[in-house]
Design an enzyme around this catalytic site. Sequence first.
Site, PDB file in Angstrom:
ATOM      1  N   ARG A 106      10.818  44.787  11.789  1.00  0.00           N
ATOM      2  CA  ARG A 106      11.916  43.890  11.431  1.00  0.00           C
ATOM      3  C   ARG A 106      13.258  44.532  11.757  1.00  0.00           C
ATOM      4  O   ARG A 106      14.192  43.861  12.199  1.00  0.00           O
ATOM      5  CB  ARG A 106      11.818  43.508   9.949  1.00  0.00           C
ATOM      6  CG  ARG A 106      12.743  42.367   9.574  1.00  0.00           C
ATOM      7  CD  ARG A 106      12.436  41.839   8.193  1.00  0.00           C
ATOM      8  NE  ARG A 106      12.619  42.859   7.172  1.00  0.00           N
ATOM      9  CZ  ARG A 106      12.228  42.719   5.908  1.00  0.00           C
ATOM     10  NH1 ARG A 106      11.628  41.615   5.507  1.00  0.00           N
ATOM     11  NH2 ARG A 106      12.442  43.674   5.037  1.00  0.00           N
ATOM     12  N   GLU A 114      16.407  30.181   0.488  1.00  0.00           N
ATOM     13  CA  GLU A 114      16.003  31.355  -0.298  1.00  0.00           C
ATOM     14  C   GLU A 114      17.141  31.750  -1.222  1.00  0.00           C
ATOM     15  O   GLU A 114      18.106  30.993  -1.372  1.00  0.00           O
ATOM     16  CB  GLU A 114      15.592  32.504   0.628  1.00  0.00           C
ATOM     17  CG  GLU A 114      16.698  32.975   1.569  1.00  0.00           C
ATOM     18  CD  GLU A 114      16.321  34.243   2.342  1.00  0.00           C
ATOM     19  OE1 GLU A 114      15.651  35.120   1.774  1.00  0.00           O
ATOM     20  OE2 GLU A 114      16.729  34.349   3.506  1.00  0.00           O
ATOM     21  N   LYS A 140      18.218  41.430   8.812  1.00  0.00           N
ATOM     22  CA  LYS A 140      18.762  42.134   7.644  1.00  0.00           C
ATOM     23  C   LYS A 140      20.064  42.843   8.030  1.00  0.00           C
ATOM     24  O   LYS A 140      20.142  44.069   8.054  1.00  0.00           O
ATOM     25  CB  LYS A 140      17.710  43.114   7.101  1.00  0.00           C
ATOM     26  CG  LYS A 140      17.337  42.795   5.649  1.00  0.00           C
ATOM     27  CD  LYS A 140      16.167  43.612   5.176  1.00  0.00           C
ATOM     28  CE  LYS A 140      16.220  43.833   3.684  1.00  0.00           C
ATOM     29  NZ  LYS A 140      15.953  42.647   2.858  1.00  0.00           N
TER      30      LYS A 140
HETATM   31  C1  LIG Z   1      15.075  41.856   2.133  1.00  0.00           C
HETATM   32  C2  LIG Z   1      15.199  40.404   1.851  1.00  0.00           C
HETATM   33  C3  LIG Z   1      14.123  39.650   1.375  1.00  0.00           C
HETATM   34  C4  LIG Z   1      12.807  40.270   0.968  1.00  0.00           C
HETATM   35  O1  LIG Z   1      12.103  40.844   2.013  1.00  0.00           O
HETATM   36  P1  LIG Z   1      10.929  41.873   1.715  1.00  0.00           P
HETATM   37  O2  LIG Z   1      10.496  42.305   3.055  1.00  0.00           O
HETATM   38  O3  LIG Z   1       9.879  41.141   0.984  1.00  0.00           O
HETATM   39  O4  LIG Z   1      11.524  42.946   0.892  1.00  0.00           O
HETATM   40  C5  LIG Z   1      14.290  38.283   1.246  1.00  0.00           C
HETATM   41  N1  LIG Z   1      15.460  37.686   1.523  1.00  0.00           N
HETATM   42  C6  LIG Z   1      16.528  38.380   1.954  1.00  0.00           C
HETATM   43  C7  LIG Z   1      17.784  37.651   2.248  1.00  0.00           C
HETATM   44  C8  LIG Z   1      16.421  39.763   2.121  1.00  0.00           C
HETATM   45  O5  LIG Z   1      17.468  40.451   2.524  1.00  0.00           O
END
Ligand SMILES: *Cc1c(COP(=O)(O)O)cnc(C)c1O
Length: 344
Positions: free
Chosen positions: A85, A223, A187
Amino acid sequence: MEKIMTKNIDWSNLGFGYIQTDFRYVSNFKNGSWDDGNITTDATVTLSESAGVLQYAQTCFEGLKAYRTVDNKVVCFRPDMNAKRMIDTCKRLEMPIFAEDRFVDAVVKTVKANLESVPPYGSGATLYLRPYMFASSAVIGVKPAEEYQFRIFATPVGPYFKGGAKAITLRVSDFDRAAPRGTGHIKAGLNYAMSLHAIVDAHKQGYDENMYLDSETRTKVEETGGANFIFVTKDNKVITPKSNTILPSITRRSLMYVAEHYLGLKTEEREVALTELNEFKECALCGTAAVLTPVGKVIDHGKEAFVSKSSEPMGEITKKLYDTLTGIQMGKIEAPENWIKVIE
Ligand SMILES: *Cc1c(COP(=O)(O)O)cnc(C)c1O
């Protein structure tokens, strides 16, 4: 029995905050390539006043955890997924790629160096790992920097939401998190800077978190600021919203697999309308930090867009998913191939 060395920390009362540990991993990118990287005790970073990260927010991060298992091993959960990722993120931000095998090796080295900070099994705490990369050389015209730093630090954490197994309350946010064709699926640090006002405001109004809608139509559920959603229908189907502006949570993808292959439930990734939420019986947030946090209510401008149909804080299916996923992470339930990286 072998003595387990752990620091003198009150593990069971930890919140989700930064506690400095002894060692971190650092690698520098210069003249087109990464150096070998090393573990250091220096917890500070010194930068040019015009560093790309400071001027144009050229920075990204990852998050994963190290766990102490029931048989006293230290393990990480799917670090290769975080590596992949971060590669996707770096491509979108014109940052250099830190190779998957080097990322996993750096995670292992960071955890090994900080073994005494891995919370004991059963304490409810874990060692959170924060890999990140930022533009370290000076820029003033808007362009990618020439030099970068990749780091991983470790910090012991307790639950993300205070109150543990309590169901949380969300509000539907009037702010948007991610634009169509923007950066919602990676991210990038910038996604979080602009969410801070929305979260501070949500807290002021008495909510635990924001539910973001798709910014194009504002009718579909996306989300929260840092976790994906799962919903459970009345006939026990597990549903997660589909959208290309949602951050692809590794926890969510793992839970969907667990639902199907461990619990024998039907699963579906599809668009979820805000107006259909009250047809679901359970709702939860999922992510490395949130793990699986039950949602009691979602409030849309004073109206109850969702109310949990469960008498317990955590609904029945959410609980099964939680127990199975954490059981896999803590070595109590056999994991699918390649999900668990044993550190020692
Ligand atoms: C990091 C994150 C998540 C969760 O991802 P994981 O890989 O399960 O830790 C979900 N939404 C956002 C916006 C994030 O930054």
